[in-house]
Write an enzyme that holds these catalytic residues in place. Structure first.
Site, PDB file in Angstrom:
ATOM      1  N   ALA A 194       0.813  -1.216   0.000  1.00 60.11           N
ATOM      2  CA  ALA A 194       0.000   0.000   0.000  1.00 60.11           C
ATOM      3  C   ALA A 194       0.852   1.273   0.000  1.00 60.11           C
ATOM      4  O   ALA A 194       0.343   2.360   0.241  1.00 60.11           O
ATOM      5  CB  ALA A 194      -0.945  -0.002   1.204  1.00 60.11           C
ATOM      6  N   CYS A 195       2.112   1.142  -0.292  1.00 59.93           N
ATOM      7  CA  CYS A 195       3.035   2.280  -0.309  1.00 59.93           C
ATOM      8  C   CYS A 195       3.001   2.969  -1.674  1.00 59.93           C
ATOM      9  O   CYS A 195       2.763   2.331  -2.701  1.00 59.93           O
ATOM     10  CB  CYS A 195       4.457   1.778  -0.013  1.00 59.93           C
ATOM     11  SG  CYS A 195       5.718   3.064  -0.029  1.00 59.93           S
ATOM     12  N   GLY A 196       3.274   4.261  -1.678  1.00 60.81           N
ATOM     13  CA  GLY A 196       3.379   5.004  -2.925  1.00 60.81           C
ATOM     14  C   GLY A 196       4.485   4.494  -3.827  1.00 60.81           C
ATOM     15  O   GLY A 196       4.464   4.720  -5.036  1.00 60.81           O
ATOM     16  N   TYR A 197       5.463   3.816  -3.254  1.00 65.25           N
ATOM     17  CA  TYR A 197       6.552   3.230  -4.038  1.00 65.25           C
ATOM     18  C   TYR A 197       6.249   1.810  -4.515  1.00 65.25           C
ATOM     19  O   TYR A 197       7.110   1.164  -5.123  1.00 65.25           O
ATOM     20  CB  TYR A 197       7.847   3.188  -3.215  1.00 65.25           C
ATOM     21  CG  TYR A 197       8.472   4.537  -2.962  1.00 65.25           C
ATOM     22  CD1 TYR A 197       8.970   5.306  -4.007  1.00 65.25           C
ATOM     23  CD2 TYR A 197       8.593   5.026  -1.667  1.00 65.25           C
ATOM     24  CE1 TYR A 197       9.560   6.539  -3.769  1.00 65.25           C
ATOM     25  CE2 TYR A 197       9.179   6.260  -1.423  1.00 65.25           C
ATOM     26  CZ  TYR A 197       9.667   7.012  -2.481  1.00 65.25           C
ATOM     27  OH  TYR A 197      10.254   8.226  -2.239  1.00 65.25           O
ATOM     28  N   ALA A 198       5.049   1.301  -4.261  1.00 62.58           N
ATOM     29  CA  ALA A 198       4.717  -0.087  -4.615  1.00 62.58           C
ATOM     30  C   ALA A 198       4.907  -0.376  -6.100  1.00 62.58           C
ATOM     31  O   ALA A 198       5.167  -1.518  -6.481  1.00 62.58           O
ATOM     32  CB  ALA A 198       3.302  -0.434  -4.182  1.00 62.58           C
TER      33      ALA A 198
END
Length: 191
Positions: free
Chosen positions: A66-70
């Site tokens: 769920a990270c912006g870097y996913a």
């Protein structure tokens, strides 16, 4: 004791602690402590022992679905596709340490990575990567590369074929960054 000596003593103490955690490596032979001493739990049960990857470079990345870097999972898959047949192993280490951006547990994490990003490389069980409950690999890496520890999801460590830690890149550095690609290529057998 001079103040300058304290960081050296602290580093030595951390190395000894890492050796103990790694399975009792001989204190006199600290050169034997490397990444191959560690293993990660698999979400389906069992362990992924880094000793089983001897002679191969390993890119270890703390992840969160769920990270912006996913989106970097897609780039990591591209590295795995490009270099996996030459020996590279990419390992995703899901972590709840940064904003609890890994809300899933167990096999659901690997399934989400596969479904959303096409991941086929190993995804281990959810693991802490910082603080007092950090996985022993991450505590060892903090000693090996001080100042290059994970500050967020998608921090990347490159383990050399000999088990030493040769690279660390923070979250914003994309998997296809020339620094990462070159470091990996330099660790692969030619031919």
């Amino acid at each position: 004791m001079p103040i300058q000596s304290r960081p050296i003593l602290r580093r030595h103490a951390l190395v000894l602690l890492g050796a103990t955690i790694a399975g009792g490596a001989r204190a006199a032979g600290m050169d034997t402590v490397n990444a191959r001493a560690f293993s990660f739990e698999k979400p389906e049960g069992g362990t992924l022992a880094l000793s089983g990857l001897a002679g191969k470079p390993i890119l270890v990345v703390n992840t969160a679905t769920a990270c912006g870097y996913a989106g970097q999972l897609t780039g990591l898959q591209a590295l795995w596709t490009r270099f996996g047949d030459r020996g590279l192993t990419v390992i995703a280490v899901p972590s709840p340490d940064f904003g609890n951006q890994e809300p899933l547990d167990g096999l659901a994490i690997a399934e989400a990575a596969r479904k959303d990003h096409g991941v086929t490389f190993p995804v281990v069980a959810k693991t802490h990567v910082r603080g007092p409950s950090a996985h022993p690999f991450y505590r060892w890496a903090a000693v090996e590369k001080p100042g290059s520890t994970p500050n967020w999801n998608f921090h990347k460590y490159l383990v050399a074929r000999d088990g030493s830690l040769i690279g660390a890149w923070p979250s914003p550095v994309e998997p296809n960054d020339p620094r990462i690609v070159t470091a990996i290529a330099n660790e692969l057998p030619t031919g």
